[in-house]
Design an enzyme around this catalytic site. Structure first.
Site, PDB file in Angstrom:
ATOM      1  N   ASP A  17      -8.193  -5.004  -6.237  1.00  0.00           N
ATOM      2  CA  ASP A  17      -7.945  -3.899  -5.457  1.00  0.00           C
ATOM      3  C   ASP A  17      -8.475  -2.779  -6.233  1.00  0.00           C
ATOM      4  OD1 ASP A  17      -6.909  -1.958  -3.850  1.00  0.00           O
ATOM      5  OD2 ASP A  17      -4.757  -2.634  -4.089  1.00  0.00           O
ATOM      6  N   SER A  68       0.929  -1.303   0.071  1.00  0.00           N
ATOM      7  CA  SER A  68      -0.059   0.124   0.070  1.00  0.00           C
ATOM      8  C   SER A  68       0.830   1.266   0.055  1.00  0.00           C
ATOM      9  CB  SER A  68      -1.021   0.086   1.099  1.00  0.00           C
ATOM     10  OG  SER A  68      -1.991   1.023   1.069  1.00  0.00           O
ATOM     11  N   HIS A 115      -6.935  -5.703  -1.736  1.00  0.00           N
ATOM     12  CA  HIS A 115      -5.772  -4.895  -1.153  1.00  0.00           C
ATOM     13  C   HIS A 115      -4.869  -5.880  -0.288  1.00  0.00           C
ATOM     14  CE1 HIS A 115      -3.645  -1.090  -1.319  1.00  0.00           C
ATOM     15  NE2 HIS A 115      -3.790  -0.887   0.102  1.00  0.00           N
TER      16      HIS A 115
END
Length: 694
Positions: free
Chosen positions: A638, A553, A670
């Site tokens: 995602d 991320s 994600h």
């Protein structure tokens, strides 16, 4: 990118892997404790741990109810059962041991039954059983099933959660084209996290309950194109009965489309059962307001509140309202930390809560008689919850070296003792690496906390390859969390030293430290990361020629940015779901409030100096400097950091002639939630690192 409490991550991992089951599985799965071939962690061992959740104390205070989920790697499935254990201590009892997965497990207010949700009948319905697990009975028959429930304190009613279809799909608009497969969009928020909008909304229904049966439900949000609980992560913690059973307090963000996408302004609404009227209790409070809890005497309502609209990582304040006078007060105005997981004392005079302080999550107590806040615990751990049980607190605790277990905490001394030992059999066979906290001076003269995790059989006379862990969020936490993917003991077990800095932009060190990262992605926090690895590289046991940088991320962004700006420090990179191109990210992510606040605005706003500076930090602008092997990991579902970000980074590396691999998961979001995918992730992760760092 959104900051999410770890316990929510664990719950969503479990739910995601179990909701795909329709009805009973072929057999139950409560494995025997495996006999390990080694005393160091492997991916298979990591996925063998039982995952504890849903702890709740019986109304008489004598028994704790909780669930444990185990994963069957061969079947790629999860199995959850319900357990009880006496508060006084003793042996835990599996009271279901069934073929169906039970969840949303709660005591009935009279303590005579346990309510839970199960799909054993073919759809998810409310079931009940005796506290010993006998006499399982289905008590609801709601068309289409439900997703959550709670009893009213007087047991006269229940609320349940159900999706309602309010929007037209393409077949509704063009009924003569039943095989058409398309969407027609006119506004934003058509997809969120990992799911496209399915034309339905989460609504709350209230139904009579008597003689073990649930009656017809009333939709208290009828016709509203809003969700409660909020998507994608909200659960029944966002809805609560008043102690007199006359009012429901619930959380919702009553906005749609673009307005929803740019705002974090959720509110707490009060629904009066007698009049059928709903009022906005937090009207004019502009940030997140959520997770309300009534005091036991019904005189007060406490909740978590953020001040600013559009900033998801604003300070999480502890607000309390006097329901007689209407006064609302921030009791953490002079407390430069977050407050979460609120729980009232039995006498309604205090509130226990969890707060991150200097990279650990501790239990605190707010005393409403003198407005004082006291820290109750101190140690190398993360408490995730704390609720009163008699003179003690029932708390859930994890660390980098242990998954979640339940403890009894003495609030007077802060000492705890283990109540559950779900994973003792595995943990007793493992040697964990030493976890050490160091304080390092940053380039601007501040002190930064850095966790260092050593291999299990560390030899100071050897030289070890070393990994710089880059945290996501960006305002995530590098506290004593336990992860089933980014597990520091797993990394250490592969003979790596792990360096995990609490760089600028992390909670637990005051709001100024936490907020500094916004609009400065390539600035001070990157310097902080490099400070941590440079300081550790001076140690004689660190091989300064074998350094790697890893992260997901925002941590994936950090890795991609470092790939073009590391001055030869690193020999390998791994970026999972990281941001590669800021311009593309701005117009393809779903929660626009995030990029608006953190970037400072749109890339086409050329007069916005802060935004233009942010876009100058985009990793794609430094690809010409990439020269170090990089592994890209990406989930196709995602929608927070859309999959084209990872694809573009991988393609750029290959076109540049940089050694690269891409591990692509068509069914993951994600995160990586499925057992075999999780094990594959670990194997590819360490194969890549070993190739370049060993």
């Amino acid at each position: 990118m959104k900051k999410i409490a770890l316990f929510i991550f664990i719950v969503m991992t479990i739910v995601s892997c179990t909701q795909k089951e329709s009805g009973q599985v072929a057999k139950n799965y409560v494995p025997e404790t495996p006999e390990l071939n080694s005393d160091v962690m492997t991916p298979e061992v990591l996925w063998s741990f039982g995952r504890l959740g849903g702890a709740q104390v019986s109304p008489d205070g004598s028994t704790v109810l909780y669930t444990v989920t185990y994963y069957n790697i061969e079947e790629d499935k999860s199995y959850r059962d319900i357990y009880t254990i006496p508060v006084a201590g003793g042996e835990a009892k599996n009271i279901t041991n069934s073929a169906a997965n039970e969840y949303n497990v709660i005591w009935r207010p009279d303590g005579k039954k346990i309510g839970y949700l199960s799909s054993a009948s073919g759809s998810v319905q409310l079931w009940e059983m005796n506290p010993d697990g006998s006499d399982m009975q289905q008590v609801s028959e709601i068309d289409g099933g439900i997703s959550g429930f709670k009893y009213a304190p007087d047991q006269s009613k229940v609320f349940y959660l159900k999706t309602v279809k309010l929007d037209d799909n393409i077949q509704d608009m063009f009924p003569d084209l039943p095989k058409a497969n398309a969407r027609l969009e006119t506004d934003l928020m058509y997809r969120h996290w990992d799911t496209w909008h399915d034309y339905t909304y989460n609504h709350i229904f209230v139904a009579d309950y008597s003689d073990g049966k649930v009656g017809a439900g009333k939709d208290i949000m009828e016709g509203e194109r809003f969700d409660s609980p909020m998507k994608p992560f909200g659960g029944t913690e966002q809805i609560i009965w008043s102690p007199d059973s006359k009012t429901l307090a619930y959380v919702s963000k009553k906005k749609v489309g673009k307005e929803y996408s740019v705002s974090t302004n959720s509110d707490i609404y009060l629904y009066d059962l007698e009049s059928g009227k709903t009022g906005n209790f937090t009207k004019g409070m502009m940030g997140y307001d959520q997770n309300p809890v009534y005091s036991p005497d019904g005189k007060f309502l406490a909740w978590e509140s953020m001040e600013r609209d559009g900033y998801e990582s604003d300070k999480n304040r502890l607000f309390v309202a006097d329901l007689e006078t209407g006064e609302k007060k921030d009791y953490t105005a002079d407390f430069d930390q977050n407050a979460q997981a609120l729980s009232w004392s039995n006498d309604s005079k205090s509130i226990y809560f969890i707060s991150d302080i200097h990279a650990t999550d501790e239990i605190y107590k707010l005393d409403l008689t003198d407005n004082s806040i006291a820290r109750l615990t101190d140690g190398v751990h993360n408490y995730q919850s704390a609720v009163p049980v008699g003179e003690q607190l029932l708390a859930q605790k994890v660390s980098m070296s242990q998954p979640a277990e339940l403890y009894l905490v003495d609030p007077a001394t802060g000492k705890d003792k283990a109540l559950t030992t779900v994973n003792k059999g595995i943990l007793d066979q493992l040697t964990m690496g030493k976890v050490e906290k160091r304080w390092m001076e940053t380039t601007d003269g501040k002190q930064m906390a850095v966790w260092v995790i050593y291999p299990p059989h560390f030899d100071p006379n050897k030289k070890y390859p070393t990994l710089l862990y880059n945290q996501g969020g960006p305002q995530g936490t590098v506290s004593q969390f336990w992860s089933y993917r980014w597990n520091f003991q797993m990394m250490a077990a592969n003979d790596y030293i792990v360096v995990a800095p609490n760089r600028r932009g992390l909670p637990g060190f005051g709001q100024e430290w936490n907020e500094q990262i916004s609009k400065d992605y390539g600035g001070q926090n990157i310097k902080d990361l490099l400070t941590a690895i440079d300081e550790m590289a001076k140690e004689p046991f660190v091989d300064e020629t074998k350094l790697g940088a890893v992260g997901a991320s925002y941590g994936g962004y950090s890795v991609m940015y470092l790939a073009g700006n590391h001055d030869g420090r690193f020999s390998a990179f791994i970026a999972h779901d990281g941001i590669f191109n800021f311009e593309h990210m701005y117009t393809t992510t779903e929660e626009m409030w995030f990029v608006n606040f953190d970037y400072g605005g749109a890339y086409w706003d050329k007069d916005n100096a802060a935004a233009q500076r942010s876009y100058s930090f985009s990793p794609h602008k430094y690809v010409q400097n990439w020269d170090t092997p990089i592994l890209i990991v990406q989930g196709e579902k995602d929608y927070r950091v859309p999959p084209e970000q990872g694809i573009a980074a991988f393609n750029a590396a290959v076109l540049r002639g940089v050694p690269a691999q891409m591990l692509y998961f068509p069914e993951e979001n994600h995160w990586v939630l499925h057992p075999q995918n999780g094990i594959l992730w670990q194997r590819v992760f360490f194969n890549w690192l070993d190739k370049w760092l060993k």
